[in-house]
Design a protein around this motif. Structure first.
Motif, PDB file in Angstrom:
ATOM      1  N   SER A 210       0.817  -1.213   0.000  1.00 30.38           N
ATOM      2  CA  SER A 210       0.000   0.000   0.000  1.00 30.38           C
ATOM      3  C   SER A 210       0.853   1.265   0.000  1.00 30.38           C
ATOM      4  CB  SER A 210      -0.962   0.008   1.192  1.00 30.38           C
ATOM      5  OG  SER A 210      -0.248  -0.002   2.418  1.00 30.38           O
ATOM      6  N   VAL A 211       2.090   1.187   0.519  1.00 26.16           N
ATOM      7  CA  VAL A 211       2.984   2.341   0.473  1.00 26.16           C
ATOM      8  C   VAL A 211       3.320   2.679  -0.972  1.00 26.16           C
ATOM      9  CG1 VAL A 211       5.291   3.174   1.086  1.00 26.16           C
ATOM     10  CG2 VAL A 211       3.936   1.904   2.760  1.00 26.16           C
ATOM     11  N   ARG A 212       3.507   1.634  -1.798  1.00 27.96           N
ATOM     12  CA  ARG A 212       3.820   1.864  -3.216  1.00 27.96           C
ATOM     13  C   ARG A 212       2.555   2.172  -4.024  1.00 27.96           C
ATOM     14  NH1 ARG A 212       7.546  -1.562  -1.238  1.00 27.96           N
ATOM     15  NH2 ARG A 212       6.122  -3.341  -1.162  1.00 27.96           N
ATOM     16  N   GLU A 213       1.468   1.453  -3.754  1.00 31.22           N
ATOM     17  CA  GLU A 213       0.240   1.625  -4.535  1.00 31.22           C
ATOM     18  C   GLU A 213      -0.454   2.953  -4.249  1.00 31.22           C
ATOM     19  OE1 GLU A 213      -2.065  -1.712  -3.370  1.00 31.22           O
ATOM     20  OE2 GLU A 213      -0.804  -3.188  -4.399  1.00 31.22           O
ATOM     21  N   LEU A 219      -3.527  12.204  -1.472  1.00 29.83           N
ATOM     22  CA  LEU A 219      -3.424  13.250  -0.444  1.00 29.83           C
ATOM     23  C   LEU A 219      -2.308  12.980   0.557  1.00 29.83           C
ATOM     24  CD1 LEU A 219      -7.193  14.115   0.152  1.00 29.83           C
ATOM     25  CD2 LEU A 219      -5.579  15.126  -1.459  1.00 29.83           C
ATOM     26  N   LEU A 220      -2.403  11.936   1.377  1.00 30.12           N
ATOM     27  CA  LEU A 220      -1.280  11.587   2.247  1.00 30.12           C
ATOM     28  C   LEU A 220      -0.292  10.765   1.426  1.00 30.12           C
ATOM     29  CD1 LEU A 220      -0.041  11.534   5.155  1.00 30.12           C
ATOM     30  CD2 LEU A 220      -1.075   9.253   5.353  1.00 30.12           C
ATOM     31  N   THR A 221       0.924  11.260   1.292  1.00 30.84           N
ATOM     32  CA  THR A 221       1.923  10.563   0.489  1.00 30.84           C
ATOM     33  C   THR A 221       2.936   9.853   1.384  1.00 30.84           C
ATOM     34  OG1 THR A 221       3.466  12.432   0.391  1.00 30.84           O
ATOM     35  CG2 THR A 221       1.692  12.360  -1.273  1.00 30.84           C
ATOM     36  N   SER A 222       3.653   8.926   0.780  1.00 26.89           N
ATOM     37  CA  SER A 222       4.711   8.250   1.536  1.00 26.89           C
ATOM     38  C   SER A 222       5.769   9.257   1.981  1.00 26.89           C
ATOM     39  CB  SER A 222       5.338   7.136   0.690  1.00 26.89           C
ATOM     40  OG  SER A 222       5.853   7.657  -0.528  1.00 26.89           O
ATOM     41  N   CYS A 266      -5.235   4.290   1.089  1.00 24.92           N
ATOM     42  CA  CYS A 266      -4.363   4.875   2.113  1.00 24.92           C
ATOM     43  C   CYS A 266      -3.014   4.160   2.101  1.00 24.92           C
ATOM     44  CB  CYS A 266      -5.019   4.735   3.485  1.00 24.92           C
ATOM     45  SG  CYS A 266      -3.978   5.240   4.868  1.00 24.92           S
ATOM     46  N   PRO A 267      -1.903   4.885   2.141  1.00 27.74           N
ATOM     47  CA  PRO A 267      -0.604   4.210   2.186  1.00 27.74           C
ATOM     48  C   PRO A 267      -0.379   3.404   3.459  1.00 27.74           C
ATOM     49  CG  PRO A 267      -0.345   6.595   2.407  1.00 27.74           C
ATOM     50  CD  PRO A 267      -1.766   6.357   2.028  1.00 27.74           C
ATOM     51  N   LEU A 268      -1.123   3.704   4.529  1.00 25.82           N
ATOM     52  CA  LEU A 268      -0.986   2.969   5.796  1.00 25.82           C
ATOM     53  C   LEU A 268      -1.893   1.736   5.869  1.00 25.82           C
ATOM     54  CD1 LEU A 268      -0.959   6.011   8.268  1.00 25.82           C
ATOM     55  CD2 LEU A 268       1.003   4.835   7.266  1.00 25.82           C
ATOM     56  N   ARG A 269      -2.635   1.476   4.817  1.00 25.73           N
ATOM     57  CA  ARG A 269      -3.643   0.407   4.838  1.00 25.73           C
ATOM     58  C   ARG A 269      -3.065  -0.942   5.274  1.00 25.73           C
ATOM     59  NH1 ARG A 269      -5.018  -0.948  -0.897  1.00 25.73           N
ATOM     60  NH2 ARG A 269      -3.203  -2.319  -0.597  1.00 25.73           N
ATOM     61  N   ASP A 270      -2.013  -1.381   4.615  1.00 26.82           N
ATOM     62  CA  ASP A 270      -1.519  -2.743   4.840  1.00 26.82           C
ATOM     63  C   ASP A 270      -0.904  -2.913   6.221  1.00 26.82           C
ATOM     64  OD1 ASP A 270      -2.378  -3.227   2.289  1.00 26.82           O
ATOM     65  OD2 ASP A 270      -0.389  -3.418   1.397  1.00 26.82           O
ATOM     66  N   GLU A 271      -0.220  -1.877   6.734  1.00 28.15           N
ATOM     67  CA  GLU A 271       0.386  -2.025   8.051  1.00 28.15           C
ATOM     68  C   GLU A 271      -0.671  -2.038   9.151  1.00 28.15           C
ATOM     69  OE1 GLU A 271       2.310   2.078   9.447  1.00 28.15           O
ATOM     70  OE2 GLU A 271       2.627   1.691   7.306  1.00 28.15           O
ATOM     71  N   GLY A 272      -1.792  -1.310   8.940  1.00 28.92           N
ATOM     72  CA  GLY A 272      -2.895  -1.390   9.890  1.00 28.92           C
ATOM     73  C   GLY A 272      -3.510  -2.775   9.916  1.00 28.92           C
TER      74      GLY A 272
END
Length: 339
Positions: A210-213, A219-222, A266-272
């Motif tokens: 999700s960080v790459r996708e 809006l919220l970027t890596s 969301c870039p944080l999706r997978d870690e959540g």
């Protein structure tokens, strides 16, 4: 679920003209303060000010949102009573740097009214003026006092819920770990909305797709996340502290009943979702949902938005056992523990 093309184009344009957060956070604070001052009060929710004294003598400001039951009849006139099933201790998002209780007035008012619970919003000390571990220590001490009954005398420790979005979700998870490790109290329930749980958000090295996708156009970027963490940490060693990045904790046992909600874009999706999976594997009672077609930060959107309404439906299902309406599964994806 594909996001609307016009909306996506707007997100991409906004994401690509954003300045470096390490240089622009002060200007963002000013803008958020202006927005917070323009918020109109809702007569159905009483707002009170309070403080909690920290070990160093600092008074952490709190804002208390109490839902009201307003009844009017010709015979008895206007009758206003408190209408609360418990207390939500809320930690706001903003990358530990931005966000404030003022900026979250609408979100906390909506939460109090939708969930029929008093909300205590914590104005913890922010980075970079107050770097890690100041924010989790402030949040921990407020939570300890609330559970001990010294902050609000009528707060029932059995009905206190920790709730945070983004960096606030990170803080809620950190407080629960600190509570278990220190043994002074133990939260029974926590809710983490698109939380930050890991320490690496470089698209070239991150474990999470999700960080790459989702790390450039939503809006919220890596790059934002990396910048926020640089402003938050006191030293590079903090990146490896589980209170900084809870997914690094080698033992996630003995944690509260937990709801994790992530956003599809969301870039944080997978870690959540990985954090929810770890809690589940190590014995906690966990539910995890992914809200489809949503981006990071949507709790601050007006409550008429579908993904905001869906989130409160999921929370009421988790907290109160309310049934999710048939067909609503198309608006979110159940990841685990969602029967």
């Amino acid at each position: 679920m594909p996001i609307n093309k016009a909306v996506l184009a707007a997100f991409k344009a906004a994401s690509r003209i954003k300045p470096d957060i390490r240089k622009s956070y002060e200007a963002q604070r000013v803008a958020e303060d202006v927005i917070g001052k323009l918020t109109l009060p809702d007569p159905r929710c009483r707002i009170d000010e309070a403080t909690a004294t920290m070990a160093d003598g600092f008074e952490v400001p709190l804002r208390v949102f109490t839902p009201l039951d307003i009844d009017f009849s010709l015979g008895s006139g206007l009758k206003v009573t408190e209408d609360s099933r418990g207390t939500i201790l809320f930690f706001h998002g903003g990358g530990w740097v931005n966000g404030s209780v003022d900026f979250y007035i609408d979100a906390c008012t909506t939460t109090a009214l939708k969930l029929e619970r008093r909300v205590v919003s914590v104005d913890y000390r922010r980075a970079p003026e107050h770097r890690f571990p100041q924010a989790p220590e402030d949040c921990y001490e407020v939570a300890r006092q609330l559970h001990a009954g010294t902050l609000l005398a009528d707060a029932d420790a059995h009905n206190i819920v920790l709730f945070g979005d983004s960096a606030g979700g990170n803080l809620a998870a950190a407080v629960s770990l600190m509570a278990r490790d220190r043994g002074e109290f133990m939260p029974r329930t926590q809710m983490l909305l698109y939380p930050a749980t890991y320490n690496d958000h470089n698209p070239a090295t991150s474990w999470f797709d999700s960080v790459r996708e989702n790390g450039e156009d939503y809006l919220l970027t890596s790059q934002d996340i990396v910048g926020y963490m640089e402003l938050y940490r006191s030293s590079p060693d903090d990146l490896h502290n589980p209170y900084f990045a809870p997914l690094l904790e080698p033992d996630l046992s003995a944690q509260p009943r937990t709801l994790v909600i992530t956003a599809e874009y969301c870039p944080l999706r997978d870690e959540g979702e990985a954090f929810a999976g770890r809690l589940d594997l190590e014995g906690s009672d966990v539910a995890c949902y992914r809200v489809l077609d949503a981006v990071h930060g949507y709790l601050l959107y007006p409550s008429v938005f579908r993904f905001v309404k869906d989130t409160y439906r999921i929370i009421k299902h988790f907290l109160d056992g309310e049934e999710l309406a048939e067909g609503d599964e198309q608006a979110w994806l159940g990841i685990l523990g969602t029967d």
